[in-house]
Design a protein around this motif. Structure first.
Motif, PDB file in Angstrom:
ATOM      1  N   LEU A  89       0.826  -1.217   0.000  1.00  9.32           N
ATOM      2  CA  LEU A  89       0.000   0.000   0.000  1.00  9.32           C
ATOM      3  C   LEU A  89       0.855   1.260   0.000  1.00  9.32           C
ATOM      4  CD1 LEU A  89      -2.938  -0.922   2.428  1.00  9.32           C
ATOM      5  CD2 LEU A  89      -3.054  -0.544  -0.040  1.00  9.32           C
TER       6      LEU A  89
ATOM      7  N   LEU B 281       0.674   3.978  -2.844  1.00  9.98           N
ATOM      8  CA  LEU B 281       0.377   5.365  -2.487  1.00  9.98           C
ATOM      9  C   LEU B 281       1.476   6.325  -2.973  1.00  9.98           C
ATOM     10  CD1 LEU B 281      -1.191   4.990   1.081  1.00  9.98           C
ATOM     11  CD2 LEU B 281      -2.342   5.640  -1.049  1.00  9.98           C
TER      12      LEU B 281
ATOM     13  N   SER C  56       0.801   9.185  -5.558  1.00  8.05           N
ATOM     14  CA  SER C  56       1.201  10.555  -5.211  1.00  8.05           C
ATOM     15  C   SER C  56       2.018  11.168  -6.345  1.00  8.05           C
ATOM     16  CB  SER C  56       1.999  10.538  -3.910  1.00  8.05           C
ATOM     17  OG  SER C  56       2.509  11.815  -3.633  1.00  8.05           O
TER      18      SER C  56
END
Length: 144
Positions: free
Chosen positions: A22, A26, A30
Motif C-alpha cells: 500500500l 500510495l 502521489s
C-alpha cells in the motif's frame, strides 16, 4: 511455538507485506497526482494565453468587419448611383432597336416602290418602243 502463534506470525507478516504494498502504491499514486497537477497548471496557463490571444484576435476581426461593412456600404451607394446609367443604356438599346425596325420597314417600302417604278418604267419603255416600231413600220409602208 504453537499453531496459534504461527498463524499470528503469518498474519503479521501478511499484514506487513500489505502495508508495504500500500505504501508503494500510495507513493506511485502521489507521483501521478503530482504530474497531473503539473499538467493541469500548464493547461491553465496555455488556456490563459490562448484566451488573451483570442481576445486580441476578436478585437482585430471586429475592426476588420467594421471596415468591411463601411466599404460595402460605400460600394452599394456608388452602385446605386450607376443604376440610372444602366437604365438609360437599356432605354437607348430599345430605341435603337425600334429605329432599326423603322428603317427596315422604310427600306422595304422604298424597295417595293422602286420595283413598281422600275416596272412602270419598263412598261413605259416597252410602250414607247412599240410605238416607235409601229411608226417605223408605217413609214416603211409609205415609202414602199
Amino acid at each position: 511455538m504453537t499453531g496459534g502463534e504461527i498463524a499470528a506470525l503469518i498474519a503479521a507478516v501478511a499484514f506487513a507485506a500489505l502495508v508495504v504494498f500500500l505504501i508503494i502504491v500510495l507513493l506511485k499514486v502521489s507521483k501521478v497526482i503530482g504530474e497531473v497537477q503539473t499538467t493541469v497548471n500548464e493547461a491553465n496557463k496555455s488556456i490563459s494565453i490562448l484566451t488573451k490571444d483570442a481576445d486580441s484576435l476578436l478585437i482585430e476581426v471586429e475592426g476588420l468587419l467594421n471596415k468591411s461593412n463601411a466599404t460595402l456600404d460605400d460600394v452599394n451607394g456608388k452602385l446605386g448611383k450607376t443604376d440610372p446609367v444602366f437604365k438609360a443604356i437599356g432605354d437607348l438599346g430599345a430605341t435603337v432597336s425600334s429605329l432599326n425596325d423603322s428603317t427596315r420597314n422604310l427600306t422595304t417600302h422604298v424597295t417595293g416602290a422602286t420595283k413598281k417604278t422600275a416596272q412602270a418604267g419598263m412598261v413605259s419603255k416597252m410602250g414607247k418602243t412599240a410605238v416607235n416600231m409601229n411608226k417605223k413600220r408605217k413609214n416603211k409602208k409609205e415609202h414602199v
